[in-house]
Write an enzyme that holds these catalytic residues in place. Structure first.
Site, mmCIF file in Angstrom:
data_model
loop_
_atom_site.group_PDB
_atom_site.id
_atom_site.type_symbol
_atom_site.label_atom_id
_atom_site.label_comp_id
_atom_site.label_asym_id
_atom_site.label_seq_id
_atom_site.Cartn_x
_atom_site.Cartn_y
_atom_site.Cartn_z
ATOM 1 N N GLU A 1 -6.261 -10.780 -0.556
ATOM 2 C CA GLU A 1 -7.130 -10.461 0.795
ATOM 3 C C GLU A 1 -8.524 -10.293 0.341
ATOM 4 O OE1 GLU A 1 -5.450 -6.957 3.036
ATOM 5 O OE2 GLU A 1 -3.419 -7.156 2.275
ATOM 6 N N GLU B 1 0.810 -1.238 -0.126
ATOM 7 C CA GLU B 1 -0.013 0.071 0.053
ATOM 8 C C GLU B 1 0.736 1.260 0.017
ATOM 9 O OE1 GLU B 1 -2.870 -0.657 3.459
ATOM 10 O OE2 GLU B 1 -3.475 -2.476 2.719
HETATM 11 O O1 9MR Z 1 -6.934 -7.679 9.320
HETATM 12 C C1 9MR Z 1 -6.111 -6.823 9.615
HETATM 13 C C2 9MR Z 1 -6.551 -6.195 11.018
HETATM 14 O O2 9MR Z 1 -6.682 -7.378 11.998
HETATM 15 C C3 9MR Z 1 -5.471 -5.160 11.427
HETATM 16 O O3 9MR Z 1 -6.070 -4.724 12.761
HETATM 17 C C4 9MR Z 1 -5.340 -4.103 10.459
HETATM 18 C C5 9MR Z 1 -4.425 -3.013 10.789
HETATM 19 O O4 9MR Z 1 -3.262 -3.374 10.636
HETATM 20 O O5 9MR Z 1 -4.857 -4.817 9.347
HETATM 21 C C6 9MR Z 1 -5.807 -5.773 8.786
HETATM 22 O O6 9MR Z 1 -5.035 -6.368 7.406
HETATM 23 C C7 9MR Z 1 -4.866 -5.474 6.444
HETATM 24 C C8 9MR Z 1 -3.661 -5.841 5.678
HETATM 25 O O7 9MR Z 1 -2.631 -6.292 6.416
HETATM 26 C C9 9MR Z 1 -3.303 -4.989 4.655
HETATM 27 N N1 9MR Z 1 -4.380 -4.806 3.850
HETATM 28 C C10 9MR Z 1 -5.658 -4.127 4.472
HETATM 29 C C11 9MR Z 1 -6.050 -4.982 5.565
HETATM 30 C C12 9MR Z 1 -7.454 -4.695 6.051
HETATM 31 O O8 9MR Z 1 -7.145 -3.579 6.610
#
Ligand code: 9MR
Length: 369
Positions: free
Chosen positions: A268, A161
């Site tokens: 994802e 990202e």
């Molecule tokens: O699913 C993840 C959640 O538990 C965390 O709190 C969040 C913040 O770090 O990240 C989520 O996963 C993310 C992923 O690592 C990157 N793309 C977006 C996902 C959803 O926010």
């Protein structure tokens, strides 16, 4: 009427009960394994935690999935909370589970500006670190993490990202970008390749169906490729909503990304029953409804069918499809963007049973060439 019973006529239901003696109408033996259905096309993955792999959801994993991603425990802030301390036990247990059950393991993520540890950008006296020091810390981090899991992780999200959602801005303003400038991107891919030469290296991002964002992703990875930077694939996150996903946009998206010739991973995947929102907010009265209505579920079934018909169409480019979480029992969308608002974004319901959407997905395997 229970939402799982819809579309099944009474007589069909009686036959099912007579056949299987199972009130849910779905005996475990009659449910195909998702990973078997798509074997030789793409891997089927899920994001997991060290806890849920050993819960009842772990049984769903073992039957239907052949690839794992750590949802959180490999992110910088979790795996490297202090300068000289790495938290290996969570990722190690996921790696062991993957090994024990013959599953692949995707690494997520070496560098992301979110969930970073506080110490990373600071000197001990609180000043911002120099570019040289930050690059050195990134290098050490990558060698430690990718080095430890060398040979166990088949693909790494090296960078997550980094591109802006603002149409007029290329990169997101992050401490990495502000302190190091864009050259850090090239360096982290080279270091990841040195640390684990056999791992496939990915750039991973969301809102990939948006034509402006997509153009940026393709431009950035193409530039890196042209410079000889080791980058092998693009991760398309696929956090979509039933209220906004459009077939023509998904078609254009997959067509454009497939044309890059790079490996594509859907990294994802989930399909929210709520409209997408960019920012966290407090719960409101209108959030206190059950979003799993018949209308929403029907829409989700149809869209999951559509999504997988596209994945099958572009299966030559797509190597893996990973869902973000395993079943509707728990999804990160239960917490985001509204804490405590339940979502049902996956193929298995909160009782761990396949939803109609699951069968819509399975149906798409018929369309193999
Ligand atoms: O699913 C993840 C959640 O538990 C965390 O709190 C969040 C913040 O770090 O990240 C989520 O996963 C993310 C992923 O690592 C990157 N793309 C977006 C996902 C959803 O926010």
């Amino acid at each position: 009427m229970d939402i799982h019973l819809r579309k099944v006529s009474l007589s069909a239901w009686i036959v099912l009960i007579l056949l299987f003696g199972n009130a849910s109408g779905q005996s475990a033996d009659t449910i195909p394994s998702l990973r078997e259905v798509f074997r030789n096309k793409f891997l089927i993955g899920a994001s997991v935690s060290p806890t849920n792999i050993h819960s009842a959801e772990g049984e769903v994993l073992k039957k239907h999935f052949n690839s794992l991603t750590a949802e959180n425990v490999m992110k910088m802030g979790v795996i490297h909370p202090e300068p000289n301390r790495y938290a290996w036990s969570g990722p190690d247990s996921i790696a062991a589970f993957a090994r024990a059950h013959g599953m692949k393991f995707r690494g997520h993520t070496l560098v992301w500006h979110k969930q970073t540890p506080n110490w990373l950008f600071r000197e001990s006296d609180g000043r911002t670190v120099s570019k040289e020091k930050l690059l050195q810390r990134l290098k050490e981090h990558i060698f430690a993490v990718a080095g430890r899991y060398r040979g166990q992780i088949y693909a790494w999200d090296v960078l997550n990202e980094a591109l802006s959602d603002d149409p007029g801005t290329f990169y997101t303003r992050t401490p990495f970008m502000e302190i190091c400038g864009e050259e850090f991107i090239e360096k982290i891919f080279r270091w990841a390749h040195e640390a684990d030469p056999n791992a496939l290296l990915f750039y991973n991002d969301y809102r990939e169906t948006d034509p402006v964002k997509r153009k940026k992703i393709i431009e950035m990875v193409t530039r890196l490729r042209d410079k000889g930077v080791p980058i092998h694939g693009i991760g398309l996150q696929g956090h979509w909503s039933i209220h906004s996903l459009r077939e023509d946009e998904l078609e254009a998206c997959l067509k454009d990304f497939a044309a890059t010739g790079l490996i594509l991973h859907i990294t994802e995947l989930d399909l929210s029953l709520w409209p997408g929102e960019p920012e966290r907010r407090e719960i409101r009265p209108e959030d206190n409804v059950n979003a799993y209505t018949m209308a929403n579920a029907n829409r989700q079934d149809a869209l999951y069918g559509m999504i997988f018909s596209k994945f099958v169409k572009y299966a030559d480019a797509i190597q893996a499809v990973t869902f973000w979480n395993i079943t509707d029992r728990h999804s990160w969308l239960d917490e985001w963007p509204v804490r405590g608002r339940k979502d049902h974004p996956l193929l298995f319901d909160a009782n761990l049973q396949p939803k109609f959407a699951f069968w819509k997905v399975v149906e798409q395997a018929r369309n193999y060439k």
